[in-house]
Write an enzyme that holds these catalytic residues in place. Structure first.
Site, short mmCIF file in Angstrom:
data_model
loop_
_atom_site.label_atom_id
_atom_site.label_comp_id
_atom_site.label_asym_id
_atom_site.label_seq_id
_atom_site.Cartn_x
_atom_site.Cartn_y
_atom_site.Cartn_z
N ASP A 9 109.86 46.12 -38.67
CA ASP A 9 108.88 46.74 -39.66
C ASP A 9 109.42 46.91 -40.72
O ASP A 9 110.28 47.37 -41.00
CB ASP A 9 108.42 47.90 -38.89
N TRP A 52 108.19 56.51 -38.65
CA TRP A 52 107.77 55.18 -38.09
C TRP A 52 108.22 54.54 -37.13
O TRP A 52 107.47 54.26 -36.13
CB TRP A 52 107.38 54.47 -39.40
N LYS A 89 103.20 48.78 -50.35
CA LYS A 89 104.31 48.95 -51.07
C LYS A 89 104.67 47.92 -51.99
O LYS A 89 104.68 48.13 -53.14
CB LYS A 89 105.25 49.11 -50.00
#
Length: 359
Positions: A166, A99, A190
């Site tokens: 992030d 990511w 999540k």
């Protein structure tokens, strides 16, 4: 049979969050209408957004001068929006996984990108340290938890320049010093809500500093001014996020979430380190993620990987297959994960060990 949900995302949510959201989908606030069919501008829905924003600020102790936004597009959209809004000439990125690498790729379209360090050389199984952050960069970007590889930054770094993070997979799992960041973002699927909403915490005075034109929908200022209502927001995930935020507060806040995360992680890592059949993919305990615990079969038992997967699945373990780039197993232990489920996985590992080794 009880199911133990270790999926990496979309992932486990508190049962009361699911039940409360389901009730609202059938009938929102006694209106006779489903949450899925009300207007986002309905007078009954604005308080949902207002309370969710207020709880974000309360639970994370967000200072004055920051806005909390609920947007679409997932964290992947933020990989583009961040440099659009903040990168004027140069940005610094820490490369700790897939990511982070994707975020770096997007940023390169907007200016110079300095990769200060990378752990790609060993399949991202550690967090780089001892690197220099260029003082003339516009910001320093980190991915705090790496779901695929099981590494995590558990403390806010010290940086000579503003930071952006992030925090898709570890938000609300520990206290954070928001004042160190000009932007924190993440997909909700999540620790917060079902997929479909993205949270963004942005420092208001950091906006409007780039010289380029920013398309309306990609401009954070648009959504700050519109209170996340410039266009139709993802109503159901925002409502579910509110239920999760209420649950976190009622359970003791992020301090309690961190205590539970530490307890769960220590339980499972201790078993992985003890059990002769398994090996943690992240050797350095300091770098091991509390959210995504990754492990593989020990080399001498590699041929039993499929057997253990079948064994654990038959006993109610769900979503423990590791990412294809790492292999093995991944037990994602987000805030809603009960300790009992972690113990159930440990029991599986111990029973499997007894069947296949001479203890």
């Amino acid at each position: 049979m009880k199911k133990h949900n270790f999926n990496a995302g979309p992932s486990i949510l508190p049962r009361e969050v699911i039940e409360n959201t389901a009730k609202a989908i059938l009938d929102f606030n006694g209106s006779g209408l489903s949450l899925m069919e009300i207007s986002h501008r309905a007078k009954d829905f604005q308080p949902v957004v207002d309370e969710a924003v207020a709880l974000f600020k309360e639970l994370l102790n967000i200072p004055e001068g920051y806005s909390v936004l609920f947007l679409g597009g997932g964290a992947s959209m933020e990989f583009c929006m961040v440099p659009y809004n903040f990168l004027e000439k140069k940005a610094a990125y820490l490369n700790t996984g897939v990511w982070a690498k994707k975020a770096i790729k997007e940023a390169k379209a907007f200016g110079e990108v300095v990769e200060v360090a990378s752990s790609a050389d060993t399949t991202y199984n550690y967090i780089p340290k001892g690197y220099d952050i260029p003082a003339d960069a516009d910001y320093f970007h980190v991915t705090t938890n790496n779901t695929i590889y099981g590494t995590e930054l558990k403390q806010d770094l010290d940086s000579p320049i503003p930071m952006i993070a992030d925090m898709s997979s570890d938000i609300f799992s520990r206290p954070i010093d928001v004042s160190k960041y000009i932007c924190i973002y993440g997909g909700a699927q999540k620790n917060l809500a079902p997929a479909g909403v993205t949270f963004v915490i942005v420092k208001n005075e950091a906006l409007g500093k780039v010289s380029r034109y920013i398309p309306t929908m990609l401009n954070y200022q648009t959504h700050v001014d519109g209170g996340s209502m410039f266009n139709t927001p993802p109503v159901v995930p925002i409502y579910a996020a509110l239920q999760t935020l209420r649950w976190i507060k009622a359970e003791g806040g992020v301090v309690e979430m961190e205590r539970r995360a530490i307890e769960r992680a220590e339980m499972l890592y201790n078993e992985i380190d003890r059990n002769k059949m398994f090996v943690a993919t992240v050797a350095d305990k300091e770098d091991r993620s509390r959210m995504n615990i990754c492990f593989v079969m020990a080399p001498e038992y590699k041929e039993l990987e499929a057997d253990f997967m079948k064994f654990a699945t038959e006993r109610g373990m769900v979503g423990i297959k590791g990412h294809r780039s790492v292999g093995g197993f991944r037990a994602s232990c987000y805030n809603a994960m009960p300790k009992e489920s972690v113990q159930a996985l440990i029991d599986c590992m111990q029973e499997f060990e007894k069947q296949h080794t001479d203890l």
